[in-house]
Design a protein around this motif. Structure first.
Motif, short mmCIF file in Angstrom:
data_model
loop_
_atom_site.label_atom_id
_atom_site.label_comp_id
_atom_site.label_asym_id
_atom_site.label_seq_id
_atom_site.Cartn_x
_atom_site.Cartn_y
_atom_site.Cartn_z
N ASN A 1 0.80 -1.16 -0.10
CA ASN A 1 -0.14 -0.16 -0.12
C ASN A 1 0.91 1.04 -0.03
O ASN A 1 0.07 2.33 0.24
N HIS A 2 2.01 1.13 -0.27
CA HIS A 2 3.24 2.24 -0.18
C HIS A 2 2.96 3.08 -1.51
O HIS A 2 2.85 2.34 -2.62
N GLN A 3 2.84 4.38 -1.46
CA GLN A 3 2.90 5.22 -2.74
C GLN A 3 4.14 4.95 -3.34
O GLN A 3 5.48 4.85 -2.80
N ASN A 4 4.13 4.74 -4.62
CA ASN A 4 5.41 4.77 -5.37
C ASN A 4 6.15 3.45 -5.02
O ASN A 4 7.27 3.48 -4.92
N ARG A 5 5.41 2.34 -4.85
CA ARG A 5 6.25 1.19 -4.02
C ARG A 5 7.28 0.46 -4.70
O ARG A 5 8.23 -0.11 -4.31
N GLU A 6 7.34 0.80 -6.07
CA GLU A 6 8.39 0.09 -7.13
C GLU A 6 9.69 1.01 -7.08
O GLU A 6 10.76 0.72 -7.52
N ARG A 7 9.32 2.38 -6.70
CA ARG A 7 10.62 3.19 -6.69
C ARG A 7 11.25 3.67 -5.32
O ARG A 7 12.06 4.45 -5.30
N ILE A 8 10.82 2.64 -4.15
CA ILE A 8 11.47 2.94 -3.04
C ILE A 8 13.06 2.77 -2.96
O ILE A 8 13.66 3.37 -2.22
N MET A 9 13.55 1.46 -3.72
CA MET A 9 14.85 1.29 -3.21
C MET A 9 15.38 2.36 -4.32
O MET A 9 16.80 2.84 -3.90
N LYS A 10 15.26 2.85 -5.44
CA LYS A 10 15.65 3.84 -6.21
C LYS A 10 15.91 5.08 -5.45
O LYS A 10 17.24 5.66 -5.65
N ALA A 11 15.02 5.48 -4.73
CA ALA A 11 15.17 6.88 -3.72
C ALA A 11 16.33 6.67 -2.74
O ALA A 11 17.23 7.55 -2.58
N VAL A 12 16.52 5.60 -2.23
CA VAL A 12 17.26 5.06 -1.41
C VAL A 12 18.98 5.28 -1.91
O VAL A 12 19.75 5.81 -1.58
N LEU A 13 18.77 4.57 -3.27
CA LEU A 13 20.09 4.32 -3.60
C LEU A 13 20.70 5.81 -4.40
O LEU A 13 21.92 6.04 -4.49
N ASP A 14 19.68 6.45 -4.96
CA ASP A 14 20.03 7.72 -5.63
C ASP A 14 20.69 8.82 -4.68
O ASP A 14 21.53 9.54 -5.05
N SER A 15 20.37 8.55 -3.44
CA SER A 15 20.94 9.44 -2.57
C SER A 15 22.70 9.39 -2.28
O SER A 15 23.15 10.08 -1.75
#
Length: 276
Positions: free
Chosen positions: A100-114
């Protein structure tokens, strides 16, 4: 800007974690700064590089679910230039929490892009499934490396993985490319291994790496004491295979960058000619 490579195959026992650990270590030995990301709930990459998953209190799960900053979860390994973002036991239930997480497919991307700018290469060890964590890894990645064992049923499920990559590329990550197909567990003495190489290479052509990973005792023993093969036995066949693979990837990437630069230069020349 670093490059993120996901190592994926939903078929188990193909040498996926072995490849993730040893490719990451090989890049590190070649003096590139590398982050190994354990995205498998089994946490084999974490234990295989010398850390007890049961003692991990902050890892990939906490970064994705609790928004812990990645610098608080990264661990420096014994191999210079090699860092680990570990998996903990909590990662097992992560997919349910993602639903039920918003943008659930992109969570890891946000972590690694940092932290992408801080590393030359980020290697993701995916779980042996095509679940939401693996989709997250493919969404975060620039490319995917696919290990395929030189054994019967080697191509089993490969079509499904390639279809998943196609879907991710179409719907979520248009820039995702296939880094290459890596032939693993090659046994020089078995006719079957040679048959598989002769069958796979013509079918996938340039996608198949020239480097082939041979079955090797030291390669199998190294993770039992928490070391990459190059730290356990630098002269063993397995360690040399992965070092050659790292060099092949570097050479391929340099070629692609060179072609992109040439295309850009040609485009500029054409634009200048038009203006004149």
């Amino acid at each position: 800007m670093g490059k993120i490579i996901a190592i994926a195959n939903q078929k188990g026992g193909v040498g996926k974690t072995t490849s993730a650990i040893n490719l990451a270590a090989s890049f590190a030995v070649l003096e590139y700064k590398v982050l190994l990301v354990d995205a498998d709930p089994q946490a084999n990459a974490t234990s295989g590089i010398g850390f007890n998953p049961k003692q991990i209190t902050t890892g990939l799960y906490e970064c994705m679910i609790n928004e812990v900053t990645i610098d608080k979860a990264m661990i420096e390994t014994e191999t210079p230039n090699l860092f680990l973002l570990p998996a903990s036991m909590d990662l097992v239930g992560a997919e349910i929490e993602f639903v039920n997480h918003q943008n659930r497919e992109r969570i890891m991307k946000a972590v690694l892009d940092s932290v992408k700018d801080q590393f030359d290469y980020i290697i993701i060890d995916c779980s042996p499934s095509l679940g939401l964590i693996t989709v997250n890894a493919l969404t975060a990645a620039d490319s995917v490396l696919i290990p395929v064992q030189c054994e019967f049923f080697a191509l089993e499920g490969l079509g499904k993985l390639l279809n998943t990559i196609k879907i991710v590329r179409t719907r979520i990550n248009v820039d995702l490319s296939i880094e290459g197909i890596l032939l693993t567990m090659f046994n020089q003495r078995l006719r079957l291994s040679h048959q598989m190489v002769n069958e796979i290479k013509p079918h996938f052509e340039d996608l198949v790496f020239n480097t082939i990973i041979h079955r090797n005792v030291s390669l199998a023993e190294a993770p039992t004491i928490g070391k990459p093969a190059i730290a356990y036995d630098a002269d063993c066949t397995g360690a040399l295979n992965y070092l050659n693979l790292a060099r092949e990837i570097l050479k391929r990437n340099q070629k692609v960058e060179g072609e992109a630069a040439a295309d850009a230069s040609e485009g500029n020349t054409e634009n200048n000619s038009t203006e004149e």
